[in-house]
Scaffold this motif. Sequence first.
Motif, PDB file in Angstrom:
ATOM      1  N   PRO A  84      -1.156  21.332  -1.387  1.00  5.60           N
ATOM      2  CA  PRO A  84       0.160  21.167  -0.591  1.00  5.60           C
ATOM      3  C   PRO A  84       1.090  22.332  -0.866  1.00  5.60           C
ATOM      4  CG  PRO A  84       0.139  19.600  -2.448  1.00  5.60           C
ATOM      5  CD  PRO A  84      -1.070  20.286  -2.541  1.00  5.60           C
ATOM      6  N   SER A  85       0.797  22.854  -2.073  1.00  7.82           N
ATOM      7  CA  SER A  85       1.605  24.344  -1.969  1.00  7.82           C
ATOM      8  C   SER A  85       1.057  25.350  -1.383  1.00  7.82           C
ATOM      9  CB  SER A  85       1.743  24.666  -3.484  1.00  7.82           C
ATOM     10  OG  SER A  85       0.174  24.892  -4.103  1.00  7.82           O
ATOM     11  N   VAL A  86      -0.203  25.245  -0.639  1.00  2.00           N
ATOM     12  CA  VAL A  86      -0.516  26.591   0.131  1.00  2.00           C
ATOM     13  C   VAL A  86      -0.268  26.114   1.683  1.00  2.00           C
ATOM     14  CG1 VAL A  86      -2.635  27.734   0.769  1.00  2.00           C
ATOM     15  CG2 VAL A  86      -2.227  27.061  -1.564  1.00  2.00           C
ATOM     16  N   CYS A  87       0.495  26.931   2.181  1.00  2.00           N
ATOM     17  CA  CYS A  87       1.018  26.666   3.646  1.00  2.00           C
ATOM     18  C   CYS A  87      -0.014  26.563   4.568  1.00  2.00           C
ATOM     19  CB  CYS A  87       1.940  27.443   3.991  1.00  2.00           C
ATOM     20  SG  CYS A  87       2.745  27.404   5.346  1.00  2.00           S
ATOM     21  N   GLN A  88      -1.178  27.192   4.588  1.00  2.53           N
ATOM     22  CA  GLN A  88      -2.074  27.386   5.395  1.00  2.53           C
ATOM     23  C   GLN A  88      -3.187  25.988   5.471  1.00  2.53           C
ATOM     24  OE1 GLN A  88      -4.408  30.814   4.849  1.00  2.53           O
ATOM     25  NE2 GLN A  88      -3.071  32.180   5.973  1.00  2.53           N
ATOM     26  N   GLU A  89      -3.114  25.430   4.030  1.00  3.21           N
ATOM     27  CA  GLU A  89      -4.112  24.287   3.755  1.00  3.21           C
ATOM     28  C   GLU A  89      -3.425  23.144   4.255  1.00  3.21           C
ATOM     29  OE1 GLU A  89      -5.842  23.949  -0.056  1.00  3.21           O
ATOM     30  OE2 GLU A  89      -6.500  26.032  -0.461  1.00  3.21           O
ATOM     31  N   ILE A  90      -1.970  23.220   3.798  1.00  2.00           N
ATOM     32  CA  ILE A  90      -1.444  21.772   4.167  1.00  2.00           C
ATOM     33  C   ILE A  90      -1.364  21.864   5.984  1.00  2.00           C
ATOM     34  CG2 ILE A  90       0.711  22.642   3.918  1.00  2.00           C
ATOM     35  CD1 ILE A  90      -0.313  18.954   2.953  1.00  2.00           C
ATOM     36  N   ASN A  91      -0.925  22.876   6.434  1.00  2.00           N
ATOM     37  CA  ASN A  91      -0.763  22.926   8.007  1.00  2.00           C
ATOM     38  C   ASN A  91      -2.112  22.474   8.545  1.00  2.00           C
ATOM     39  OD1 ASN A  91       1.955  23.580   7.687  1.00  2.00           O
ATOM     40  ND2 ASN A  91       1.451  25.833   8.046  1.00  2.00           N
ATOM     41  N   THR A  92      -3.276  23.047   7.976  1.00  2.00           N
ATOM     42  CA  THR A  92      -4.399  22.687   8.721  1.00  2.00           C
ATOM     43  C   THR A  92      -4.791  21.257   8.525  1.00  2.00           C
ATOM     44  OG1 THR A  92      -5.463  24.878   8.242  1.00  2.00           O
ATOM     45  CG2 THR A  92      -6.963  23.211   8.621  1.00  2.00           C
ATOM     46  N   PHE A  93      -4.337  20.566   7.270  1.00  2.00           N
ATOM     47  CA  PHE A  93      -4.431  19.035   7.121  1.00  2.00           C
ATOM     48  C   PHE A  93      -3.902  18.360   8.174  1.00  2.00           C
ATOM     49  CE2 PHE A  93      -2.822  15.340   5.377  1.00  2.00           C
ATOM     50  CZ  PHE A  93      -4.143  14.735   4.898  1.00  2.00           C
ATOM     51  N   MET A  94      -2.701  18.571   8.211  1.00  2.00           N
ATOM     52  CA  MET A  94      -1.456  17.936   9.180  1.00  2.00           C
ATOM     53  C   MET A  94      -2.165  18.076  10.620  1.00  2.00           C
ATOM     54  SD  MET A  94       2.293  18.321   7.653  1.00  2.00           S
ATOM     55  CE  MET A  94       2.200  20.185   7.677  1.00  2.00           C
ATOM     56  N   SER A  95      -2.501  19.182  11.177  1.00  3.74           N
ATOM     57  CA  SER A  95      -2.832  19.439  12.384  1.00  3.74           C
ATOM     58  C   SER A  95      -3.979  18.713  12.824  1.00  3.74           C
ATOM     59  CB  SER A  95      -3.265  21.050  12.696  1.00  3.74           C
ATOM     60  OG  SER A  95      -3.596  21.095  13.956  1.00  3.74           O
ATOM     61  N   LEU A  96      -5.162  18.546  11.869  1.00  5.58           N
ATOM     62  CA  LEU A  96      -6.540  17.910  12.116  1.00  5.58           C
ATOM     63  C   LEU A  96      -6.169  16.470  12.399  1.00  5.58           C
ATOM     64  CD1 LEU A  96      -8.928  19.870   9.980  1.00  5.58           C
ATOM     65  CD2 LEU A  96      -8.705  19.899  12.371  1.00  5.58           C
ATOM     66  N   TRP A  97      -5.255  16.000  11.361  1.00  5.11           N
ATOM     67  CA  TRP A  97      -4.910  14.659  11.127  1.00  5.11           C
ATOM     68  C   TRP A  97      -4.033  14.165  12.342  1.00  5.11           C
ATOM     69  CZ3 TRP A  97      -1.391  11.097   7.912  1.00  5.11           C
ATOM     70  CH2 TRP A  97      -1.766   9.894   7.856  1.00  5.11           C
ATOM     71  N   SER A  98      -3.203  14.731  12.836  1.00  2.45           N
ATOM     72  CA  SER A  98      -2.476  14.425  14.134  1.00  2.45           C
ATOM     73  C   SER A  98      -3.462  14.464  15.324  1.00  2.45           C
ATOM     74  CB  SER A  98      -1.379  15.558  14.195  1.00  2.45           C
ATOM     75  OG  SER A  98      -1.787  16.740  14.310  1.00  2.45           O
ATOM     76  N   GLU A  99      -4.380  15.220  15.282  1.00  5.86           N
ATOM     77  CA  GLU A  99      -5.307  15.225  16.466  1.00  5.86           C
ATOM     78  C   GLU A  99      -6.320  14.101  16.630  1.00  5.86           C
ATOM     79  OE1 GLU A  99      -7.211  18.752  16.401  1.00  5.86           O
ATOM     80  OE2 GLU A  99      -5.537  20.029  17.123  1.00  5.86           O
ATOM     81  N   GLU A 100      -6.465  13.285  15.569  1.00  6.29           N
ATOM     82  CA  GLU A 100      -7.260  12.167  15.541  1.00  6.29           C
ATOM     83  C   GLU A 100      -6.669  10.816  16.137  1.00  6.29           C
ATOM     84  OE1 GLU A 100      -8.625  11.235  11.681  1.00  6.29           O
ATOM     85  OE2 GLU A 100      -9.067  13.215  11.038  1.00  6.29           O
ATOM     86  N   THR A 101      -7.108  10.244  17.034  1.00  6.06           N
ATOM     87  CA  THR A 101      -6.834   9.273  17.834  1.00  6.06           C
ATOM     88  C   THR A 101      -7.620   8.025  17.487  1.00  6.06           C
ATOM     89  OG1 THR A 101      -7.885  10.123  19.802  1.00  6.06           O
ATOM     90  CG2 THR A 101      -5.784  10.863  19.712  1.00  6.06           C
ATOM     91  N   LYS A 102      -7.008   6.994  18.150  1.00  7.37           N
ATOM     92  CA  LYS A 102      -7.846   5.560  17.992  1.00  7.37           C
ATOM     93  C   LYS A 102      -8.211   5.379  16.694  1.00  7.37           C
ATOM     94  CE  LYS A 102      -9.382   5.943  22.906  1.00  7.37           C
ATOM     95  NZ  LYS A 102     -10.837   6.064  23.782  1.00  7.37           N
ATOM     96  N   GLU A 103      -7.544   5.561  15.645  1.00 11.06           N
ATOM     97  CA  GLU A 103      -7.830   5.304  14.210  1.00 11.06           C
ATOM     98  C   GLU A 103      -7.234   3.677  14.096  1.00 11.06           C
ATOM     99  OE1 GLU A 103      -7.591   8.334  10.825  1.00 11.06           O
ATOM    100  OE2 GLU A 103      -5.785   8.677  12.407  1.00 11.06           O
ATOM    101  N   ASP A 104      -7.965   2.981  13.498  1.00  8.76           N
ATOM    102  CA  ASP A 104      -7.495   1.531  13.058  1.00  8.76           C
ATOM    103  C   ASP A 104      -6.445   1.763  12.002  1.00  8.76           C
ATOM    104  OD1 ASP A 104      -8.939   1.746  10.779  1.00  8.76           O
ATOM    105  OD2 ASP A 104     -10.973   0.871  11.718  1.00  8.76           O
ATOM    106  N   PHE A 105      -5.883   0.511  11.808  1.00  6.51           N
ATOM    107  CA  PHE A 105      -4.867   0.580  10.762  1.00  6.51           C
ATOM    108  C   PHE A 105      -5.441   0.877   9.421  1.00  6.51           C
ATOM    109  CE2 PHE A 105      -0.968  -0.857   8.633  1.00  6.51           C
ATOM    110  CZ  PHE A 105       0.141  -0.157   9.489  1.00  6.51           C
ATOM    111  N   GLN A 106      -6.454  -0.144   9.103  1.00  2.00           N
ATOM    112  CA  GLN A 106      -7.025   0.175   7.750  1.00  2.00           C
ATOM    113  C   GLN A 106      -7.275   1.635   7.568  1.00  2.00           C
ATOM    114  OE1 GLN A 106      -7.273  -2.579   5.380  1.00  2.00           O
ATOM    115  NE2 GLN A 106      -7.440  -0.586   4.119  1.00  2.00           N
TER     116      GLN A 106
END
Length: 772
Positions: free
Chosen positions: A148-170
Amino acid sequence: MTSSTCPFCLHGSQRRRAGERSRMSSKVTSATSQKKGTSSATSQKKGKPSKTEKLRLQKEEEERKQREEEEAYLLAEQIEAARLEKERLEREAIERLEAKQLEHREEELGEYRLLIDEKLEDAARWKKDLRTRAKWDRYMLCDGSPDPSVCQEINTFMSLWSEETKEDFQSVLNKSNQVLRLIEELEFFLHDTPAEDLPEGDAAQYAQTVQQLQNLLQQKFDEATEHLLKNAAALSDIDTGNMQNVIANKNVKLCIWANLNKNPRFRGYKFEEEGISFDLPKPLALSNIAVRILHTSYDHLSCQSPTFQPHIREAEENKAEETLRPESGIEEWKPTEEEEEEKPEPGNVAAMEDDVQSEGRKSTLSSMSQREDPEKGAEPQENHGAEADQTTESQPGDITEGQPPSPVQDQPTPNDLLEDDVVDLRQFLSLGGVYYFDVLVLPPQCKQVNGWSMVQLVEGGLQNQPYPQESLLSTSLGLSLQEKDLEGLSSPPVGVSIKVPNDVIFFEEPQVARWDPESKNWKTDVIMSRSYNMEQRLLSFKMDAFHTFTLFQEAYLNMPYESWELKPNGMNEVSLTVTSAFTDIHLEIKDDQCRLAAVSSTDGDLSALLGKWMSPLSLRDAMKRVGLNFFPAEDSPKYVSVNKKSEQVEKMAYKEMALLSPSFALGWSKWNLNCSHEQIVVKVRECRDSSNDDDWSLYLLSPLRTQRLKISESDDTFSDDLYDGSEFHSTLYHMIKDYSSPDAIDRLKHSHHLFVDCVHQLLSMTKVLTYS
């Protein structure tokens, strides 16, 4: 021959004797008359003294008074001469002791620095190396999680997760654990890294990343909730015809109910195992809605409030410089001539509390109390420049001149201008997490057609159902109501009942506040009909609508402390006991870690915290999360009555207490309230097998010197008289060294630097000298 007496001769003899008796009688009568006359004359003289006699008596009285005055004058002269001689001898003795102290001052300060400053500096270097190694270990971890202290790594993580759709709650729950660890890692960087080692740009980046992760996590919960509600029909309960479901882990608990049956007589639902229930307003009984209660053990909303961060006035930040021993470079301090001549005398400054005491635990959350008008708050204090100059010259007993300068309050802080229903997060703690209580529009259900799953897509994602809304009932029924029917339509409040979490402590009835997304504040304006069952820990209340809410408790219930004691348990082991009005806590310190060992009285389950070894910063955060706040903040004097002391003297005292802790017990003294703000009184005793628990000695710490006091804790009045045969020293260590065994001093010299640093951190965070 027979003699005979002549009758004539006998008769003559008788006549002579009769004459003699007559003469004797005459003499007695004359003497009696004379005596009576004398007595009468004397009585007359006493009853009416003559003028001469009066003058003589007056002269004798004047002479007697003059002799008495001369004797009293001579006696007073002798007493005054004796007093002056005694003061001269005492002054000469004090001067000799001061000269002796100054003679050995450089030597004592040099030895003191070797003992304490180098230990703390070694600990600081060790922690800096530890942070460097942790960063390298984080880089070499390679477990797929971003740094999380590396800007590129954490931005990539957030971008990839935000693009995921239709995830169930679990799936989102499982991913949330990783996100929360990343947030905790960043927050630890911000709190643990000293300002000089953390560039301002990096700190701002970490704070921004934390906020982005928090927002993304809530966004994914909303998306997973929408995905779940699209399949509500497939998950419906056979008995009720509605869908009710619970999905939870250790950090998040989702209680969701979907109105599929649309029973007009439905009044509410209770999630039994979770201890959460809600009352559904009658206008919503026939609506196509779902009710979601998302309970998170963390609080990601309070940090967005304007009242979350302290607002310290510039005048308070730029305090007047005090003539004190510096925290670092202590050997460079030199007393001035004025300081040598003007020694502060002890006095009673208990009235000092009136100047630092704030509005006194005003409960913003209570419906019976109202916040005072800001103009009626702390009165502005003037002439601070003069007060700062007179600090070292004024007497401690003087309430106005002997106090430290107070901050100028020309401009009120944002926390002083809060509305009556806004919760001041500097005064109250959010406990038990946050409850996101929403009524949602039920999305179109997924249908099975010829083996295909078909669902209608709706733009906008998850949507909240407006409530209260006047035409809500007519819309849900598809009917056209008359105007007279609309006039009678009401919007009853929403009822909620929750079981207060067992892992938090409420010393008083929990208070409730709802989140206002516009002002980003917690407010109490729409909370009604609150009731609390203490035995069952069941809290019930009503709101005008569906709101996100949380529970609050006053942050300073346990302050000021009633007493405290720091006691060694072994080599590099001590215990700190702090007694407050509601409970007593027992903290243990071993090497570089500490733990909460015991709590005297509690209504919660603290098994997850008790006995767990951790760093002082982690222990502070963990105790505050469960409602045990024994850690004042920089603006706490606004809400707590404190025993105001000079900041430099207090810091110096905590260092010396940490140094002495391996061999000596230190404790609270009532006389600490009676000395000046530049003086601190502590009681100390050496801990050994033959020591008595009542064998306490009192020591006075000041910027000029340290001394042992003659008084004891049981005396009636305060005095700074020296203990018989004692001397002045520059540090408490050298003062106690005169009365200590060689083994005790040897243990101090061989104590570990990480242990001393841990004790120093805990004392500095609890501030037992000023908050007791």
